[in-house]
Design an enzyme around this catalytic site. Structure first.
Site, PDB file in Angstrom:
ATOM      1  N   ARG A  17      -3.131   6.567   1.183  1.00  0.00           N
ATOM      2  CA  ARG A  17      -3.654   7.717   1.909  1.00  0.00           C
ATOM      3  C   ARG A  17      -2.648   8.449   2.791  1.00  0.00           C
ATOM      4  O   ARG A  17      -2.916   9.553   3.236  1.00  0.00           O
ATOM      5  CB  ARG A  17      -4.848   7.271   2.773  1.00  0.00           C
ATOM      6  CG  ARG A  17      -6.078   6.935   1.955  1.00  0.00           C
ATOM      7  CD  ARG A  17      -7.201   6.426   2.839  1.00  0.00           C
ATOM      8  NE  ARG A  17      -6.890   5.104   3.377  1.00  0.00           N
ATOM      9  CZ  ARG A  17      -7.617   4.498   4.317  1.00  0.00           C
ATOM     10  NH1 ARG A  17      -8.656   5.102   4.851  1.00  0.00           N
ATOM     11  NH2 ARG A  17      -7.288   3.290   4.730  1.00  0.00           N
ATOM     12  N   ASP A  36      -7.280  -2.723  -7.055  1.00  0.00           N
ATOM     13  CA  ASP A  36      -7.959  -3.300  -5.891  1.00  0.00           C
ATOM     14  C   ASP A  36      -8.238  -4.770  -6.155  1.00  0.00           C
ATOM     15  O   ASP A  36      -8.501  -5.163  -7.303  1.00  0.00           O
ATOM     16  CB  ASP A  36      -9.271  -2.562  -5.610  1.00  0.00           C
ATOM     17  CG  ASP A  36      -9.852  -2.927  -4.257  1.00  0.00           C
ATOM     18  OD1 ASP A  36     -10.668  -3.875  -4.207  1.00  0.00           O
ATOM     19  OD2 ASP A  36      -9.487  -2.292  -3.265  1.00  0.00           O
ATOM     20  N   ARG A  39      -7.196  11.818  -5.234  1.00  0.00           N
ATOM     21  CA  ARG A  39      -8.440  11.089  -4.976  1.00  0.00           C
ATOM     22  C   ARG A  39      -9.602  12.059  -4.771  1.00  0.00           C
ATOM     23  O   ARG A  39     -10.713  11.820  -5.253  1.00  0.00           O
ATOM     24  CB  ARG A  39      -8.282  10.180  -3.757  1.00  0.00           C
ATOM     25  CG  ARG A  39      -9.575   9.446  -3.417  1.00  0.00           C
ATOM     26  CD  ARG A  39      -9.381   8.291  -2.493  1.00  0.00           C
ATOM     27  NE  ARG A  39     -10.653   7.715  -2.106  1.00  0.00           N
ATOM     28  CZ  ARG A  39     -10.787   6.623  -1.353  1.00  0.00           C
ATOM     29  NH1 ARG A  39      -9.710   5.992  -0.921  1.00  0.00           N
ATOM     30  NH2 ARG A  39     -11.970   6.159  -1.044  1.00  0.00           N
ATOM     31  N   TYR A  69     -15.428 -11.739   0.377  1.00  0.00           N
ATOM     32  CA  TYR A  69     -16.176 -10.537  -0.008  1.00  0.00           C
ATOM     33  C   TYR A  69     -17.369 -10.893  -0.891  1.00  0.00           C
ATOM     34  O   TYR A  69     -18.457 -10.317  -0.749  1.00  0.00           O
ATOM     35  CB  TYR A  69     -15.268  -9.561  -0.745  1.00  0.00           C
ATOM     36  CG  TYR A  69     -14.242  -8.887   0.130  1.00  0.00           C
ATOM     37  CD1 TYR A  69     -14.545  -7.720   0.829  1.00  0.00           C
ATOM     38  CD2 TYR A  69     -12.959  -9.409   0.260  1.00  0.00           C
ATOM     39  CE1 TYR A  69     -13.604  -7.094   1.627  1.00  0.00           C
ATOM     40  CE2 TYR A  69     -12.011  -8.792   1.056  1.00  0.00           C
ATOM     41  CZ  TYR A  69     -12.339  -7.624   1.744  1.00  0.00           C
ATOM     42  OH  TYR A  69     -11.397  -7.023   2.542  1.00  0.00           O
ATOM     43  N   ARG A  72       0.822  -1.222   0.000  1.00  0.00           N
ATOM     44  CA  ARG A  72       0.000   0.000   0.000  1.00  0.00           C
ATOM     45  C   ARG A  72       0.850   1.264   0.000  1.00  0.00           C
ATOM     46  O   ARG A  72       0.449   2.288   0.539  1.00  0.00           O
ATOM     47  CB  ARG A  72      -0.971   0.020   1.188  1.00  0.00           C
ATOM     48  CG  ARG A  72      -2.042  -1.061   1.123  1.00  0.00           C
ATOM     49  CD  ARG A  72      -3.022  -0.933   2.277  1.00  0.00           C
ATOM     50  NE  ARG A  72      -3.919  -2.083   2.321  1.00  0.00           N
ATOM     51  CZ  ARG A  72      -4.540  -2.502   3.425  1.00  0.00           C
ATOM     52  NH1 ARG A  72      -4.365  -1.860   4.566  1.00  0.00           N
ATOM     53  NH2 ARG A  72      -5.348  -3.537   3.388  1.00  0.00           N
TER      54      ARG A  72
END
Length: 357
Positions: A41, A87, A50, A161, A37
């Site tokens: 962020r 993703d 973003r 998921y 990652r």
């Protein structure tokens, strides 16, 4: 956002790639590094882009923007590896589920496969195309010494998921289906394997040089279930990828595997194995096959803390894996509140040209 710097293929062929060298079994004095990652962020430039695009999925499906995000940490930190910005849920999206992200709550998938049969989905593998275009744009702009990594979620993690329609703490819906409707769950796993091979093969054709299989929720399974739903599906993916792309290394990352990590490393056929932060690196060095490259395993929270805690952890990891091919990385993804100065200090400490104590 357009990538202006084109890479000269002749120059690329002459450049050493430290991370690829380790994946092929070399043991350099200083381990190459990247961070899971690393495009995310904690970077102000990522947050700005973003916000401009309006959402995570919008960012992923804007190939120029996704390429920019992939390259941002390379410009700032000079890592040895670039990881594709995308993703793991692009695979179920291409398999026919709707995908969206709820603000502050994470991803959602519909229809929920706990309630709906797999046959209700209509696959659309053109949903991979924007990702392949991102790969091509990054490849054209990437420093020739940097290894370009693609990735996909492993079948068990992706299935959790798809069955629940969202993330969960204990993955109970998928675990229940795996026990009580094993044939139905196996059909879902088979379909994910097929889609994942297609997806990763397409990434490789577009320009990635190695791929990582993320099994982020592997630790939630009992040993026999781990063998069936983690080891075996990943083995099939690796076998099929190697038949098409025999020279492309595959890194397997079964987070939470614990003592089952050794069987995973031996039985899946992966070229390298990621080690999460809960595993003693000294144990891993003894338990894993001799000469197998390893990746990891700094605790992401230690990086948030910074200072001496990071230095001591780095020294422990480097000492444990001394003499073994090693890619320095975190034990999982970098956290959003990680100070940039701590990342810079980590890089400086890892890259000290000295043997570990």
């Amino acid at each position: 956002m357009r990538q202006e710097n084109r890479v000269d293929p002749a120059r690329t062929a002459l450049q050493p790639k430290p991370l690829m060298a380790v994946l092929h079994g070399e043991v350099p004095a200083v381990p190459p590094m990247w961070l899971m990652r690393q495009a995310g962020r904690y970077l102000p430039e990522y947050r700005a882009l973003r916000a401009q695009k309006g959402g995570f999925l919008e960012l992923v499906y804007d190939s120029e923007a996704a390429a920019e995000v992939t390259l941002q940490p390379l410009r700032r930190f000079g890592f040895d590896g670039a990881i594709l910005f995308s993703d793991i849920l692009i695979v179920p999206y291409a398999m026919g589920q709707d995908l969206w992200f709820e603000a502050g709550e994470g991803p959602r998938l519909a229809p929920i496969l706990g309630d709906t049969d797999l046959s209700a989905l209509t696959p659309d593998f053109s949903r991979f195309d924007a990702v392949y275009e991102t790969v091509r744009l990054v490849k054209a702009a990437l420093d020739p010494a940097v290894t370009f990594l693609g990735f996909a979620g492993s079948p068990w993690t992706v299935a959790t998921y798809m069955v629940a329609g969202q993330g969960s703490k204990d993955h109970a819906a998928a675990r229940r289906m795996a026990y009580s409707q094993a044939d139905r769950f196996a059909a879902l796993i088979d379909a994910i394997v097929d889609a994942t091979v297609t997806y990763l093969s397409g990434q490789i054709a577009a320009g990635v040089e190695a791929v990582q299989l993320f099994d982020s929720w592997a630790g939630s399974l009992a040993p026999t279930q781990f063998e069936r739903w983690v080891i075996e599906p990943n083995r099939r993916i690796v076998e099929r990828l190697k038949a098409i792309h025999p020279d492309v290394p595959v890194i397997g990352f079964p987070k939470g595997a614990g003592a089952k990590l050794a069987d995973y490393a031996r039985l899946t056929g992966v070229d390298a194995v990621g080690v999460d932060e809960t595993i003693d690196p000294h144990w891993a060095n003894e338990a894993l096959p001799a000469g197998m490259p390893v990746q990891g395993n700094l605790d992401p929270l230690a990086l948030v803390a910074g200072g001496r805690a990071v230095e001591e952890a780095v020294d422990t990891i480097r000492t444990a894996f001394f003499g073994r091919p090693h890619i320095f990385n975190l034990g999982h993804g970098i956290l959003p509140d990680t100070p940039i100065a701590h990342v810079e200090a980590l890089i400086g400490h890892v890259r000290q040209a000295r043997e570990p104590d």
